[in-house]
Each structure stands twice: as structure tokens, then as C-alpha cells.
Scaffold this motif. Structure first.
Motif, PDB file in Angstrom:
ATOM      1  N   ASP A  25       0.913  -0.932  -0.016  1.00  0.00           N
ATOM      2  CA  ASP A  25       0.049  -0.148   0.055  1.00  0.00           C
ATOM      3  C   ASP A  25       0.926   1.178   0.126  1.00  0.00           C
ATOM      4  OD1 ASP A  25      -2.401  -1.758   0.136  1.00  0.00           O
ATOM      5  OD2 ASP A  25      -2.531  -1.117   2.162  1.00  0.00           O
ATOM      6  N   ARG A  26       1.817   1.092   0.944  1.00  0.00           N
ATOM      7  CA  ARG A  26       2.786   2.470   0.946  1.00  0.00           C
ATOM      8  C   ARG A  26       3.488   2.678  -0.554  1.00  0.00           C
ATOM      9  NH1 ARG A  26       5.313   6.117   3.818  1.00  0.00           N
ATOM     10  NH2 ARG A  26       7.623   6.478   3.748  1.00  0.00           N
ATOM     11  N   THR A  27       3.830   1.633  -0.875  1.00  0.00           N
ATOM     12  CA  THR A  27       4.828   1.490  -2.169  1.00  0.00           C
ATOM     13  C   THR A  27       4.105   2.140  -3.519  1.00  0.00           C
ATOM     14  OG1 THR A  27       6.112   0.006  -1.383  1.00  0.00           O
ATOM     15  CG2 THR A  27       6.130   0.485  -3.820  1.00  0.00           C
ATOM     16  N   SER A  28       2.729   1.782  -3.246  1.00  0.00           N
ATOM     17  CA  SER A  28       1.882   1.993  -4.522  1.00  0.00           C
ATOM     18  C   SER A  28       1.287   3.540  -4.308  1.00  0.00           C
ATOM     19  CB  SER A  28       0.435   1.267  -4.235  1.00  0.00           C
ATOM     20  OG  SER A  28      -0.540   1.576  -5.240  1.00  0.00           O
ATOM     21  N   ARG A  29       1.135   3.951  -3.076  1.00  0.00           N
ATOM     22  CA  ARG A  29       0.958   5.485  -2.647  1.00  0.00           C
ATOM     23  C   ARG A  29       2.012   6.157  -3.429  1.00  0.00           C
ATOM     24  NH1 ARG A  29       0.042   4.967   2.188  1.00  0.00           N
ATOM     25  NH2 ARG A  29       1.733   5.730   2.776  1.00  0.00           N
ATOM     26  N   LEU A  30       3.261   5.883  -2.982  1.00  0.00           N
ATOM     27  CA  LEU A  30       4.389   6.808  -3.350  1.00  0.00           C
ATOM     28  C   LEU A  30       4.544   6.746  -4.809  1.00  0.00           C
ATOM     29  CD1 LEU A  30       7.137   5.430  -0.726  1.00  0.00           C
ATOM     30  CD2 LEU A  30       6.126   7.468  -0.809  1.00  0.00           C
ATOM     31  N   LEU A  31       4.375   5.565  -5.452  1.00  0.00           N
ATOM     32  CA  LEU A  31       4.452   5.310  -6.844  1.00  0.00           C
ATOM     33  C   LEU A  31       3.524   6.441  -7.600  1.00  0.00           C
ATOM     34  CD1 LEU A  31       5.276   3.959  -9.563  1.00  0.00           C
ATOM     35  CD2 LEU A  31       3.541   2.427  -9.184  1.00  0.00           C
ATOM     36  N   HIS A  32       2.188   6.349  -7.102  1.00  0.00           N
ATOM     37  CA  HIS A  32       1.220   7.163  -7.893  1.00  0.00           C
ATOM     38  C   HIS A  32       1.316   8.578  -7.490  1.00  0.00           C
ATOM     39  CE1 HIS A  32      -0.785   3.930  -9.963  1.00  0.00           C
ATOM     40  NE2 HIS A  32      -0.523   3.145  -8.572  1.00  0.00           N
ATOM     41  N   GLU A  33       1.878   8.864  -6.540  1.00  0.00           N
ATOM     42  CA  GLU A  33       2.282  10.357  -6.012  1.00  0.00           C
ATOM     43  C   GLU A  33       3.297  10.984  -6.934  1.00  0.00           C
ATOM     44  OE1 GLU A  33       3.288  10.513  -1.848  1.00  0.00           O
ATOM     45  OE2 GLU A  33       1.237  10.277  -1.283  1.00  0.00           O
ATOM     46  N   ARG A  34       4.384  10.041  -7.195  1.00  0.00           N
ATOM     47  CA  ARG A  34       5.368  10.455  -8.180  1.00  0.00           C
ATOM     48  C   ARG A  34       4.986  10.517  -9.507  1.00  0.00           C
ATOM     49  NH1 ARG A  34      10.395   7.613  -4.695  1.00  0.00           N
ATOM     50  NH2 ARG A  34       9.744   8.859  -2.825  1.00  0.00           N
ATOM     51  N   MET A  35       4.095   9.295  -9.965  1.00  0.00           N
ATOM     52  CA  MET A  35       3.595   9.171 -11.152  1.00  0.00           C
ATOM     53  C   MET A  35       2.869  10.620 -11.684  1.00  0.00           C
ATOM     54  SD  MET A  35       4.616   6.336 -12.881  1.00  0.00           S
ATOM     55  CE  MET A  35       3.264   6.105 -14.217  1.00  0.00           C
ATOM     56  N   ALA A  36       1.857  11.091 -10.744  1.00  0.00           N
ATOM     57  CA  ALA A  36       1.170  12.262 -10.761  1.00  0.00           C
ATOM     58  C   ALA A  36       2.144  13.521 -11.159  1.00  0.00           C
ATOM     59  CB  ALA A  36       0.493  12.585  -9.641  1.00  0.00           C
ATOM     60  N   ASP A  37       3.189  13.296 -10.184  1.00  0.00           N
ATOM     61  CA  ASP A  37       4.166  14.489 -10.654  1.00  0.00           C
ATOM     62  C   ASP A  37       4.753  14.766 -11.942  1.00  0.00           C
ATOM     63  OD1 ASP A  37       3.794  15.474  -7.801  1.00  0.00           O
ATOM     64  OD2 ASP A  37       5.650  14.366  -7.034  1.00  0.00           O
ATOM     65  N   GLU A  38       4.849  13.365 -12.450  1.00  0.00           N
ATOM     66  CA  GLU A  38       5.318  13.546 -13.678  1.00  0.00           C
ATOM     67  C   GLU A  38       4.324  13.406 -15.024  1.00  0.00           C
ATOM     68  OE1 GLU A  38       8.568  10.835 -14.360  1.00  0.00           O
ATOM     69  OE2 GLU A  38       9.174  11.101 -12.252  1.00  0.00           O
ATOM     70  N   GLY A  39       3.082  13.909 -14.849  1.00  0.00           N
ATOM     71  CA  GLY A  39       2.090  13.740 -15.613  1.00  0.00           C
ATOM     72  C   GLY A  39       1.200  12.515 -15.717  1.00  0.00           C
ATOM     73  N   PHE A  40       1.371  11.672 -14.997  1.00  0.00           N
ATOM     74  CA  PHE A  40       0.400  10.359 -15.247  1.00  0.00           C
ATOM     75  C   PHE A  40      -0.465  10.189 -14.067  1.00  0.00           C
ATOM     76  CE2 PHE A  40       4.599   9.635 -17.400  1.00  0.00           C
ATOM     77  CZ  PHE A  40       4.305   9.298 -18.547  1.00  0.00           C
ATOM     78  N   GLY A  41      -0.929  11.214 -13.602  1.00  0.00           N
ATOM     79  CA  GLY A  41      -1.942  11.155 -12.306  1.00  0.00           C
ATOM     80  C   GLY A  41      -3.079  10.232 -12.715  1.00  0.00           C
ATOM     81  N   ASP A  42      -3.515  10.362 -14.147  1.00  0.00           N
ATOM     82  CA  ASP A  42      -4.696   9.506 -14.597  1.00  0.00           C
ATOM     83  C   ASP A  42      -4.725   7.979 -14.284  1.00  0.00           C
ATOM     84  OD1 ASP A  42      -2.845   9.565 -16.623  1.00  0.00           O
ATOM     85  OD2 ASP A  42      -4.205  10.493 -17.946  1.00  0.00           O
ATOM     86  N   LEU A  43      -3.392   7.447 -14.329  1.00  0.00           N
ATOM     87  CA  LEU A  43      -3.233   6.197 -14.024  1.00  0.00           C
ATOM     88  C   LEU A  43      -3.594   5.679 -12.631  1.00  0.00           C
ATOM     89  CD1 LEU A  43       0.028   5.455 -16.087  1.00  0.00           C
ATOM     90  CD2 LEU A  43      -2.163   5.238 -17.075  1.00  0.00           C
ATOM     91  N   ARG A  44      -4.265   4.535 -12.470  1.00  0.00           N
ATOM     92  CA  ARG A  44      -4.641   4.203 -11.251  1.00  0.00           C
ATOM     93  C   ARG A  44      -3.966   2.794 -10.928  1.00  0.00           C
ATOM     94  NH1 ARG A  44      -5.289   8.494 -10.296  1.00  0.00           N
ATOM     95  NH2 ARG A  44      -7.166   9.608 -10.445  1.00  0.00           N
ATOM     96  N   TYR A  45      -3.965   2.280  -9.495  1.00  0.00           N
ATOM     97  CA  TYR A  45      -3.400   1.105  -9.275  1.00  0.00           C
ATOM     98  C   TYR A  45      -3.986  -0.240 -10.280  1.00  0.00           C
ATOM     99  CZ  TYR A  45      -2.093  -3.067  -6.544  1.00  0.00           C
ATOM    100  OH  TYR A  45      -1.604  -4.224  -6.172  1.00  0.00           O
ATOM    101  N   LYS A  46      -5.287  -0.230 -10.436  1.00  0.00           N
ATOM    102  CA  LYS A  46      -5.750  -1.344 -11.441  1.00  0.00           C
ATOM    103  C   LYS A  46      -5.282  -1.273 -12.580  1.00  0.00           C
ATOM    104  CE  LYS A  46      -9.814   1.327 -12.681  1.00  0.00           C
ATOM    105  NZ  LYS A  46     -11.430   1.214 -12.982  1.00  0.00           N
ATOM    106  N   HIS A  47      -4.830  -0.180 -13.136  1.00  0.00           N
ATOM    107  CA  HIS A  47      -4.309  -0.234 -14.311  1.00  0.00           C
ATOM    108  C   HIS A  47      -2.911  -0.823 -14.413  1.00  0.00           C
ATOM    109  CE1 HIS A  47      -6.820   3.869 -15.142  1.00  0.00           C
ATOM    110  NE2 HIS A  47      -7.550   2.640 -15.579  1.00  0.00           N
ATOM    111  N   GLY A  48      -2.234  -0.678 -13.604  1.00  0.00           N
ATOM    112  CA  GLY A  48      -0.920  -1.265 -13.339  1.00  0.00           C
ATOM    113  C   GLY A  48      -1.011  -2.747 -13.510  1.00  0.00           C
ATOM    114  N   GLU A  49      -1.997  -3.063 -12.937  1.00  0.00           N
ATOM    115  CA  GLU A  49      -2.114  -4.762 -12.978  1.00  0.00           C
ATOM    116  C   GLU A  49      -2.191  -5.288 -14.383  1.00  0.00           C
ATOM    117  OE1 GLU A  49      -2.003  -6.851 -10.122  1.00  0.00           O
ATOM    118  OE2 GLU A  49      -1.296  -4.984  -9.338  1.00  0.00           O
ATOM    119  N   ILE A  50      -2.704  -4.650 -15.236  1.00  0.00           N
ATOM    120  CA  ILE A  50      -2.653  -5.017 -16.799  1.00  0.00           C
ATOM    121  C   ILE A  50      -1.358  -4.403 -17.529  1.00  0.00           C
ATOM    122  CG2 ILE A  50      -4.045  -5.101 -18.890  1.00  0.00           C
ATOM    123  CD1 ILE A  50      -5.137  -6.726 -16.576  1.00  0.00           C
ATOM    124  N   PHE A  51      -1.202  -3.289 -17.261  1.00  0.00           N
ATOM    125  CA  PHE A  51      -0.329  -2.344 -17.995  1.00  0.00           C
ATOM    126  C   PHE A  51       1.126  -3.202 -17.771  1.00  0.00           C
ATOM    127  CE2 PHE A  51       0.146   1.711 -19.470  1.00  0.00           C
ATOM    128  CZ  PHE A  51       1.602   2.235 -19.346  1.00  0.00           C
TER     129      PHE A  51
END
Length: 149
Positions: A25-51
């Protein structure tokens, strides 16, 4: 067969599965915060499971469903969302024009690279905080647990 005496309380603290969930959970939260900073804030955890399961040359929907354990309908919905976000495209399969190959777009490849880099940064932070040997030992234990399934 019963457990050896004292085995159940040999390692004090919360159950390991709870700790592992917390780490995920913590790693996912950090990942998505940093992804948002890089312009990928629209990607969600569930997307990563397929992506993360899409081969470099592309994959068929049925293969993604098999690999992920998600139904074809569920995978199809996530692919549709990722297509709308400009991360995936569907192209005709070279061996069967009726079939479609799902592949990453330039934005999708950039997102995958960003996620890999960010996860690497998180792991490097662990090495700095806890020591290389401890992180390597943790990796070996977790790989052993995962390979049992």
C-alpha cells in the motif's frame, strides 16, 4: 503434525501478511504520487495490474486475462480506459486480421519507464535506510515465498 514448541511466537509483532500489505500500500501510494508529479496522475493501481503484463511487441486480450487472473470482460474494460488515456492501442494481429493486439503507445511506454524508474528509486531508498544486505535478504525471502505458489 504439530509445530515445534515456541514456533508460533518465535517472531513477535504483527502477522507478516499484514506487514506485506502495508508495504504494498505504501509503495503504491508513493508510486502514484510520483507518477502524478510526472504527468501520469490519471493512471490508477488497477491499470498497473494489466499495464505491466503487456509484452513489448503487444499482447492479446485473452493472454492478458490469463496472466492477470482477471476476466476477459474486466481486462477489456481496463484496456478501454487505458486506450482513452492514450496509453494503449489495439491493432490487427499479423496472423489473424480479426484478432487484435494490445500494445503500448509512446505515452504508455513513457509511463511504464517512469513507473520502473520510480520503483527503482523507492528500492534504492530502502537500501540507504536499511542497508544493502538486508534488502537483498528480504528480496531472497520474498522470492522464495512467491515461488512456492
Amino acid at each position: 503434525m504439530s509445530a515445534p514448541e515456541g514456533a508460533a511466537d518465535a517472531v513477535p509483532g504483527p502477522p507478516l501478511p499484514s506487514l506485506l500489505t502495508g508495504v504494498k500500500d505504501r509503495t503504491s501510494r508513493l508510486l502514484h504520487e510520483r507518477m502524478a508529479d510526472e504527468g501520469f496522475g490519471d493512471l490508477r493501481y488497477k491499470h498497473g495490474e494489466i499495464f505491466r503484463l503487456i509484452d513489448d511487441e503487444g499482447s492479446r486480450l485473452t493472454d492478458l486475462a490469463d496472466r492477470s487472473g482477471v476476466t476477459k470482460q474486466g481486462v477489456g474494460e481496463m484496456i478501454g480506459e487505458l486506450e482513452q488515456l492514450g496509453c494503449l492501442e489495439r491493432v490487427p494481429a499479423p496472423d489473424d486480421r480479426r484478432a487484435k493486439i494490445i500494445r503500448l503507445t509512446a505515452r504508455g511506454r513513457a509511463g511504464r519507464l517512469a513507473a520502473a524508474r520510480i520503483l527503482g528509486d523507492i528500492e534504492r531508498d530502502w537500501v540507504l535506510r536499511f542497508g544493502r544486505d538486508r534488502v537483498i535478504a528480504l528480496r531472497h525471502v520474498l522470492e522464495g515465498v512467491v515461488s512456492e505458489s
